[in-house]
Design a protein around this motif. Structure first.
Motif, PDB file in Angstrom:
ATOM      1  N   GLY A   1      37.877 111.194 101.157  1.00  0.00           N
ATOM      2  CA  GLY A   1      37.500 110.768  99.805  1.00  0.00           C
ATOM      3  C   GLY A   1      36.550 109.578  99.886  1.00  0.00           C
ATOM      4  O   GLY A   1      35.561 109.610 100.620  1.00  0.00           O
ATOM      5  N   ASP A   2      36.887 108.506  99.156  1.00  0.00           N
ATOM      6  CA  ASP A   2      35.981 107.357  99.098  1.00  0.00           C
ATOM      7  C   ASP A   2      35.924 106.563 100.398  1.00  0.00           C
ATOM      8  O   ASP A   2      35.066 105.689 100.557  1.00  0.00           O
ATOM      9  CB  ASP A   2      36.402 106.428  97.950  1.00  0.00           C
ATOM     10  CG  ASP A   2      36.087 107.052  96.601  1.00  0.00           C
ATOM     11  OD1 ASP A   2      35.377 108.092  96.579  1.00  0.00           O
ATOM     12  OD2 ASP A   2      36.557 106.521  95.579  1.00  0.00           O
ATOM     13  N   THR A   3      36.858 106.811 101.318  1.00  0.00           N
ATOM     14  CA  THR A   3      36.779 106.110 102.610  1.00  0.00           C
ATOM     15  C   THR A   3      36.256 107.030 103.725  1.00  0.00           C
ATOM     16  O   THR A   3      36.339 106.689 104.902  1.00  0.00           O
ATOM     17  CB  THR A   3      38.145 105.526 103.035  1.00  0.00           C
ATOM     18  OG1 THR A   3      39.088 106.607 103.151  1.00  0.00           O
ATOM     19  CG2 THR A   3      38.672 104.500 102.045  1.00  0.00           C
ATOM     20  N   ALA A   4      35.712 108.181 103.330  1.00  0.00           N
ATOM     21  CA  ALA A   4      35.191 109.122 104.331  1.00  0.00           C
ATOM     22  C   ALA A   4      34.092 108.477 105.186  1.00  0.00           C
ATOM     23  O   ALA A   4      33.846 108.893 106.320  1.00  0.00           O
ATOM     24  CB  ALA A   4      34.667 110.378 103.647  1.00  0.00           C
ATOM     25  N   TRP A   5      33.437 107.457 104.619  1.00  0.00           N
ATOM     26  CA  TRP A   5      32.349 106.786 105.358  1.00  0.00           C
ATOM     27  C   TRP A   5      32.822 106.201 106.688  1.00  0.00           C
ATOM     28  O   TRP A   5      32.040 105.975 107.604  1.00  0.00           O
ATOM     29  CB  TRP A   5      31.756 105.659 104.501  1.00  0.00           C
ATOM     30  CG  TRP A   5      32.711 104.538 104.185  1.00  0.00           C
ATOM     31  CD1 TRP A   5      33.578 104.465 103.139  1.00  0.00           C
ATOM     32  CD2 TRP A   5      32.909 103.330 104.940  1.00  0.00           C
ATOM     33  NE1 TRP A   5      34.304 103.294 103.186  1.00  0.00           N
ATOM     34  CE2 TRP A   5      33.912 102.581 104.283  1.00  0.00           C
ATOM     35  CE3 TRP A   5      32.318 102.805 106.097  1.00  0.00           C
ATOM     36  CZ2 TRP A   5      34.347 101.338 104.752  1.00  0.00           C
ATOM     37  CZ3 TRP A   5      32.753 101.576 106.568  1.00  0.00           C
ATOM     38  CH2 TRP A   5      33.763 100.856 105.896  1.00  0.00           C
ATOM     39  N   LEU A   6      34.134 105.973 106.835  1.00  0.00           N
ATOM     40  CA  LEU A   6      34.657 105.321 108.035  1.00  0.00           C
ATOM     41  C   LEU A   6      34.917 106.301 109.181  1.00  0.00           C
ATOM     42  O   LEU A   6      35.190 105.897 110.306  1.00  0.00           O
ATOM     43  CB  LEU A   6      35.951 104.580 107.671  1.00  0.00           C
ATOM     44  CG  LEU A   6      36.445 103.588 108.723  1.00  0.00           C
ATOM     45  CD1 LEU A   6      35.470 102.429 108.870  1.00  0.00           C
ATOM     46  CD2 LEU A   6      37.830 103.076 108.379  1.00  0.00           C
ATOM     47  N   THR A   7      34.830 107.598 108.908  1.00  0.00           N
ATOM     48  CA  THR A   7      35.127 108.586 109.947  1.00  0.00           C
ATOM     49  C   THR A   7      34.246 108.358 111.176  1.00  0.00           C
ATOM     50  O   THR A   7      33.031 108.249 111.058  1.00  0.00           O
ATOM     51  CB  THR A   7      34.931 110.015 109.384  1.00  0.00           C
ATOM     52  OG1 THR A   7      35.820 110.165 108.275  1.00  0.00           O
ATOM     53  CG2 THR A   7      35.220 111.075 110.432  1.00  0.00           C
ATOM     54  N   GLY A   8      34.886 108.269 112.325  1.00  0.00           N
ATOM     55  CA  GLY A   8      34.149 107.956 113.564  1.00  0.00           C
ATOM     56  C   GLY A   8      34.051 106.463 113.811  1.00  0.00           C
ATOM     57  O   GLY A   8      33.568 106.030 114.849  1.00  0.00           O
ATOM     58  N   GLY A   9      34.511 105.676 112.846  1.00  0.00           N
ATOM     59  CA  GLY A   9      34.565 104.226 113.025  1.00  0.00           C
ATOM     60  C   GLY A   9      35.959 103.809 113.452  1.00  0.00           C
ATOM     61  O   GLY A   9      36.754 104.627 113.940  1.00  0.00           O
ATOM     62  N   THR A  10      36.280 102.559 113.224  1.00  0.00           N
ATOM     63  CA  THR A  10      37.583 102.046 113.625  1.00  0.00           C
ATOM     64  C   THR A  10      37.824 100.719 112.900  1.00  0.00           C
ATOM     65  O   THR A  10      37.079 100.383 111.969  1.00  0.00           O
ATOM     66  CB  THR A  10      37.644 101.891 115.168  1.00  0.00           C
ATOM     67  OG1 THR A  10      38.937 101.403 115.563  1.00  0.00           O
ATOM     68  CG2 THR A  10      36.598 100.932 115.702  1.00  0.00           C
ATOM     69  N   SER A  11      38.865  99.994 113.315  1.00  0.00           N
ATOM     70  CA  SER A  11      39.080  98.650 112.770  1.00  0.00           C
ATOM     71  C   SER A  11      39.152  97.667 113.926  1.00  0.00           C
ATOM     72  O   SER A  11      39.540  98.037 115.041  1.00  0.00           O
ATOM     73  CB  SER A  11      40.391  98.601 111.986  1.00  0.00           C
ATOM     74  OG  SER A  11      41.489  98.715 112.884  1.00  0.00           O
ATOM     75  N   LEU A  12      38.776  96.438 113.642  1.00  0.00           N
ATOM     76  CA  LEU A  12      38.923  95.366 114.627  1.00  0.00           C
ATOM     77  C   LEU A  12      39.812  94.276 114.045  1.00  0.00           C
ATOM     78  O   LEU A  12      39.557  93.797 112.935  1.00  0.00           O
ATOM     79  CB  LEU A  12      37.561  94.755 114.971  1.00  0.00           C
ATOM     80  CG  LEU A  12      37.642  93.482 115.835  1.00  0.00           C
ATOM     81  CD1 LEU A  12      38.070  93.802 117.260  1.00  0.00           C
ATOM     82  CD2 LEU A  12      36.312  92.744 115.868  1.00  0.00           C
TER      83      LEU A  12
END
Ligand code: HEM
Length: 411
Positions: free
Chosen positions: A249-260
């Motif tokens: 949904g609205d956080t699909a932009w993070l796919t392939g990313g991660t968190s630090l």
């Protein structure tokens, strides 16, 4: 991640691919996914001398560099605050410019309008990684685009957080095996971001110099502990599962990313000095001498948390650091990628030393926070350590040639 970057992950020198054997010249560089070749004369000169300075890391790919790529000797973490009025379009412009800078610098070229391009010709495995704080994501795409875990961590009893090391809207991490390269890249990136954001904090970290130890040796932190033994291995299915996020949904932009999660953790060397090797080893559950668990003989031996002494106590204390930090199940694993820091002490102290604890995970709430909560409740290491800074960032995925980091959110 491209196959050559994976090879780098296994400790092979990219130089071997670029300049060794048949893979020579600009054509080969393109074939291997190198975005821009080093200026030939300079690259050839460094390579002919067998120097590490020629090594480059691929910028483009599904994931950003600086996460699963080999860890370099120096890293500078920059936390920036967005200027008032900077909107979505400005953010896209900023990330285009910064992406272009990172791409060029990582390839050993000066940035556009580089005032000291000579300093850019020794990349020494330079990486530039970008992260977004909650305010940046909100300004870019509204609150619904902010992942649930993106914000300050819960308050912990052990924390003594200082504003000067905490929070931030934009993160830039610059790392290289050469400190001059880091300094130059940091300056170029800050110059190009300053109409959009101002520097809130800067944290410099270091590990052993490239070539000082056999590649793959686990680092020692400034307590002298072998630190980083139990950690997912880049290039494995476990690593991919632990680190890479899948948004929807609205956080699909993070796919392939991660968190630090970046925690600045002060280590009190003065009181640690008072502790003998046996007690030091007991606090961690691993031997100071070689990092082996107290129940084993080699660093790679799995710890046995059930083994008991003649007196009936467990050999590894239930409040030893590894007993408290080990994940209760595979969903709680994190990938640690820390650096030492050592800065001028304030007042009478001999040192102001600690760890830039950095961990990558797909979901902060599910993976990092439960571990930190347990350590907050009980951990022998807390006797000598104090978290003084804390920041959480969303690390967007990598970009393709022609794209820019953050384009899944901003384009
Ligand atoms: C200055 C603070 C810290 C120091 C000096 C430190 C040191 C160590 C050492 C020496 C080990 C054993 C070797 C290894 O597997 O790496 C270890 C393990 C570990 N630490 Fe820390 N650590 C610190 C903070 C933290 C924090 C804040 C977390 C997470 C919230 C954490 C999570 C872990 C994990 C997950 C392991 C591996 C446990 C296992 O599965 O065996 N550490 N740490």
């Amino acid at each position: 991640m491209s196959s050559d970057a994976t090879d780098l992950g296994r400790g092979l020198s990219r130089r071997r691919f670029l300049f060794g054997g048949a893979a020579v010249g600009a054509g080969a560089a393109v074939a291997l996914g190198v975005d821009r070749a080093l200026p030939p004369s300079r690259a050839a000169e460094l390579d002919a001398a067998g120097l590490n300075g020629a090594r480059t890391v691929a910028f483009h790919g599904a994931h950003q560099c600086g996460i699963d790529t080999p860890i370099a000797a120096h890293a500078t973490y920059l936390g920036l605050g967005l200027r008032d009025g900077v909107d979505r379009e400005d953010l896209a412009r900023m990330m285009r410019v910064l992406t272009d800078d990172a791409e060029r610098l990582m390839a050993g070229e000066g940035a556009l309008a580089d005032t000291e391009p000579e300093l850019a010709t020794v990349p020494a495995a330079l990486t530039v990684t970008f992260g977004f704080g909650p305010q940046l994501v909100r300004r870019a795409a509204g609150s619904s685009a902010v992942p649930a875990w993106l914000g300050p961590l819960p308050a912990f009893g052990i924390d003594a957080l200082e504003e000067q090391w905490s929070g931030g809207d934009l993160l830039i991490v610059v790392s290289s095996d050469d400190a001059v390269t880091v300094a130059h890249a940091v300056r170029m990136l800050l110059k190009d971001s300053r109409s959009f954001a101002s520097l809130a904090w800067r944290q410099d970290g270091f590990r052993r110099a490239y070539g000082s130890e056999v590649s793959g040796t686990t680092m020692r932190n400034l307590f002298g502990q072998v630190d980083g033994t139990t950690n997912p291995e880049p290039g494995t299915a476990e690593f991919d599962q632990v680190v890479w996020a899948t948004g929807s949904g609205d956080t699909a932009w993070l796919t392939g990313g991660t968190s630090l999660v970046l925690r600045r953790i002060r280590m009190n060397l003065d009181t640690w000095d008072e502790v003998d090797p046996t007690a030091r080893s007991f606090a961690v559950g691993r031997r100071i001498a070689d990092g082996a668990p107290l129940t084993g003989s080699r660093e790679s031996d799995p710890p046995d948390f059930e083994a008991t002494t003649a007196a009936g106590n467990t050999v590894i204390s239930p409040v030893a650091h590894i007993a408290r930090s080990r994940p209760v199940d595979s969903r709680e694993v994190i990938f640690r990628r820390g650096y030492n820091y050592d800065v001028a002490p304030s007042g009478e102290g001999v040192s102001e030393t600690g760890l830039l604890f950095a961990s990558f995970q797909a979901d902060v709430d599910a993976q990092f926070t439960p571990i930190q909560r347990r350590l907050d409740q009980a951990d022998l290491l807390n006797t000598w350590t104090t978290p003084i800074g804390s920041a959480v960032f969303a690390i967007p995925p990598g970009c393709a040639p022609g794209g820019f980091v953050g384009d899944t959110l901003l384009a």
